[in-house]
Design a protein around this motif. Sequence first.
Motif, PDB file in Angstrom:
ATOM      1  N   GLY A  87      27.181  69.601  12.189  1.00 20.25           N
ATOM      2  CA  GLY A  87      27.071  68.225  12.840  1.00 20.25           C
ATOM      3  C   GLY A  87      28.045  67.986  13.856  1.00 20.25           C
ATOM      4  N   GLY A  88      27.947  66.736  14.606  1.00 15.24           N
ATOM      5  CA  GLY A  88      28.357  66.582  15.626  1.00 15.24           C
ATOM      6  C   GLY A  88      29.876  65.627  15.406  1.00 15.24           C
ATOM      7  N   VAL A  89      30.415  65.636  16.770  1.00  7.25           N
ATOM      8  CA  VAL A  89      31.710  64.931  16.423  1.00  7.25           C
ATOM      9  C   VAL A  89      31.617  63.649  17.521  1.00  7.25           C
ATOM     10  CG1 VAL A  89      32.922  65.922  18.477  1.00  7.25           C
ATOM     11  CG2 VAL A  89      34.231  64.703  16.893  1.00  7.25           C
ATOM     12  N   ASN A  90      32.220  62.402  16.965  1.00  4.28           N
ATOM     13  CA  ASN A  90      32.055  61.131  17.592  1.00  4.28           C
ATOM     14  C   ASN A  90      32.803  61.237  18.817  1.00  4.28           C
ATOM     15  OD1 ASN A  90      32.922  58.449  18.485  1.00  4.28           O
ATOM     16  ND2 ASN A  90      32.356  57.537  16.615  1.00  4.28           N
ATOM     17  N   LEU A  91      32.425  61.001  20.125  1.00  2.00           N
ATOM     18  CA  LEU A  91      33.223  61.339  21.102  1.00  2.00           C
ATOM     19  C   LEU A  91      34.530  60.455  21.424  1.00  2.00           C
ATOM     20  CD1 LEU A  91      30.498  60.911  24.324  1.00  2.00           C
ATOM     21  CD2 LEU A  91      32.045  62.723  23.793  1.00  2.00           C
ATOM     22  N   ALA A  92      34.439  59.409  20.880  1.00  2.57           N
ATOM     23  CA  ALA A  92      35.667  58.538  20.910  1.00  2.57           C
ATOM     24  C   ALA A  92      36.634  59.165  19.982  1.00  2.57           C
ATOM     25  CB  ALA A  92      35.448  56.982  20.161  1.00  2.57           C
ATOM     26  N   ALA A  93      36.053  59.703  18.718  1.00  2.00           N
ATOM     27  CA  ALA A  93      37.115  60.445  17.671  1.00  2.00           C
ATOM     28  C   ALA A  93      37.887  61.645  18.305  1.00  2.00           C
ATOM     29  CB  ALA A  93      36.416  60.811  16.614  1.00  2.00           C
ATOM     30  N   PHE A  94      37.066  62.308  19.288  1.00  2.00           N
ATOM     31  CA  PHE A  94      37.695  63.237  19.821  1.00  2.00           C
ATOM     32  C   PHE A  94      38.762  62.694  20.792  1.00  2.00           C
ATOM     33  CE2 PHE A  94      38.224  65.994  23.740  1.00  2.00           C
ATOM     34  CZ  PHE A  94      38.960  67.040  23.006  1.00  2.00           C
ATOM     35  N   ALA A  95      38.406  61.837  21.748  1.00  2.00           N
ATOM     36  CA  ALA A  95      39.146  61.165  22.950  1.00  2.00           C
ATOM     37  C   ALA A  95      40.391  60.735  22.369  1.00  2.00           C
ATOM     38  CB  ALA A  95      38.361  60.366  23.563  1.00  2.00           C
ATOM     39  N   ILE A  96      40.220  59.855  21.226  1.00  3.43           N
ATOM     40  CA  ILE A  96      41.400  59.171  20.711  1.00  3.43           C
ATOM     41  C   ILE A  96      42.443  60.199  19.890  1.00  3.43           C
ATOM     42  CG2 ILE A  96      42.352  57.568  19.011  1.00  3.43           C
ATOM     43  CD1 ILE A  96      39.863  55.941  19.593  1.00  3.43           C
ATOM     44  N   HIS A  97      41.711  60.883  18.898  1.00  4.05           N
ATOM     45  CA  HIS A  97      42.521  61.627  17.942  1.00  4.05           C
ATOM     46  C   HIS A  97      43.018  62.783  18.553  1.00  4.05           C
ATOM     47  CE1 HIS A  97      41.540  59.411  14.238  1.00  4.05           C
ATOM     48  NE2 HIS A  97      40.691  58.804  15.114  1.00  4.05           N
ATOM     49  N   SER A  98      42.463  63.672  19.305  1.00  6.31           N
ATOM     50  CA  SER A  98      43.051  64.667  20.001  1.00  6.31           C
ATOM     51  C   SER A  98      44.137  64.397  20.864  1.00  6.31           C
ATOM     52  CB  SER A  98      41.932  65.401  20.815  1.00  6.31           C
ATOM     53  OG  SER A  98      41.664  64.697  22.012  1.00  6.31           O
ATOM     54  N   ALA A  99      44.055  63.174  21.284  1.00  6.00           N
ATOM     55  CA  ALA A  99      45.480  62.888  22.214  1.00  6.00           C
ATOM     56  C   ALA A  99      46.433  62.453  21.355  1.00  6.00           C
ATOM     57  CB  ALA A  99      44.991  61.566  23.217  1.00  6.00           C
ATOM     58  N   VAL A 100      46.271  61.751  20.069  1.00  4.97           N
ATOM     59  CA  VAL A 100      47.305  61.343  19.130  1.00  4.97           C
ATOM     60  C   VAL A 100      47.781  62.645  18.705  1.00  4.97           C
ATOM     61  CG1 VAL A 100      47.828  60.343  16.951  1.00  4.97           C
ATOM     62  CG2 VAL A 100      46.343  59.103  18.644  1.00  4.97           C
ATOM     63  N   HIS A 101      46.927  63.720  18.025  1.00  8.50           N
ATOM     64  CA  HIS A 101      47.454  64.937  17.508  1.00  8.50           C
ATOM     65  C   HIS A 101      48.390  65.925  18.587  1.00  8.50           C
ATOM     66  CE1 HIS A 101      45.952  64.802  13.426  1.00  8.50           C
ATOM     67  NE2 HIS A 101      44.624  64.408  14.052  1.00  8.50           N
ATOM     68  N   ALA A 102      47.955  65.686  19.756  1.00  8.01           N
ATOM     69  CA  ALA A 102      48.599  66.630  20.933  1.00  8.01           C
ATOM     70  C   ALA A 102      49.936  65.829  21.153  1.00  8.01           C
ATOM     71  CB  ALA A 102      47.638  66.478  22.137  1.00  8.01           C
ATOM     72  N   ALA A 103      50.078  64.537  21.085  1.00 11.82           N
ATOM     73  CA  ALA A 103      51.281  63.918  21.650  1.00 11.82           C
ATOM     74  C   ALA A 103      52.284  63.859  20.273  1.00 11.82           C
ATOM     75  CB  ALA A 103      51.056  62.592  22.091  1.00 11.82           C
ATOM     76  N   ARG A 104      51.708  63.916  19.155  1.00  7.58           N
ATOM     77  CA  ARG A 104      52.757  63.867  18.082  1.00  7.58           C
ATOM     78  C   ARG A 104      52.518  64.844  17.258  1.00  7.58           C
ATOM     79  NH1 ARG A 104      53.782  58.422  16.537  1.00  7.58           N
ATOM     80  NH2 ARG A 104      54.493  59.168  14.608  1.00  7.58           N
ATOM     81  N   PRO A 105      53.403  65.975  17.252  1.00  7.87           N
ATOM     82  CA  PRO A 105      53.236  67.260  16.415  1.00  7.87           C
ATOM     83  C   PRO A 105      53.572  66.801  14.772  1.00  7.87           C
ATOM     84  CG  PRO A 105      54.625  67.604  18.298  1.00  7.87           C
ATOM     85  CD  PRO A 105      54.359  66.081  18.449  1.00  7.87           C
TER      86      PRO A 105
END
Length: 252
Positions: A87-105
């Motif tokens: 399956g694919g990933v929602n573009l917004a899911a990647f844009a938002i969540h990858s930034a949150v996971h990266a900023a907040r270990p």
Amino acid sequence: MSDATWYLPTFDTVEEERARRKERLAAGFRVFSMLGFEEGVAGHITARDPERPDHFWVNPFGMTFAHVRASDLVLVNDRGDVVEGDGGVNLAAFAIHSAVHAARPDVVSAAHAHSVYGRAWSSLGRLLDPLTQDACAFYEDHTLFADYTGVVNDPEEGKRIAHALGDAKAVILRNHGLLTAGRSVDEAVWWFCTMERTCQAQLLAEAAGTPHLIDPAMARLTATQVGSDVAGYVSFQPLFQRIAREQPDFAD
Ligand SMILES: [Zn+2]
């Protein structure tokens, strides 16, 4: 968030930890469906992979939350590629969540959906007030992102949202909805559920009259009681039990 981890289960292997996170994540989607938080293909909950901390598990694009099983989840890397699962990933899911996971270990999981009361409240561009005991979970622990610029498909927009979140447990995305974060899937999902209802309660109270606010000292004390990591984790368990008994295929 605090440093307490005693309430979180421990695992002998990373495979066991991954399996547990994926099960909780699948159950989280069932809870979101049960509570009516689904709106078309909007919304995503993510869980950081325990072995590859720059990868996260998320729902496959276009699948109803009501059907998500642990085996349906897809693993996304830090470039937005699906590296495991179908399956694919929602573009917004990647844009938002990858930034949150990266900023907040410290964040294992983040949750976002277009739930009705969160959306309605978000349009006011205000933080939530400490009107009730439950609302105090967010007292001095949520922020406002007041820069709506359309669907979040740009990773730079995700970074601005992560910056607005700061070290809080939740951010109100103005004209969009709510986003919550936690040290476990259980916490992130619970904070979302109770924040949505906190928005509902404040909308109802302000429509009916002029609510009394809990004073700052008492709100701060109550926040340590209902807003702690462990309180968030424990509060999710009754919802998890319902899914486990009523929809046992979530763990498949
Ligand atoms: Zn959204």
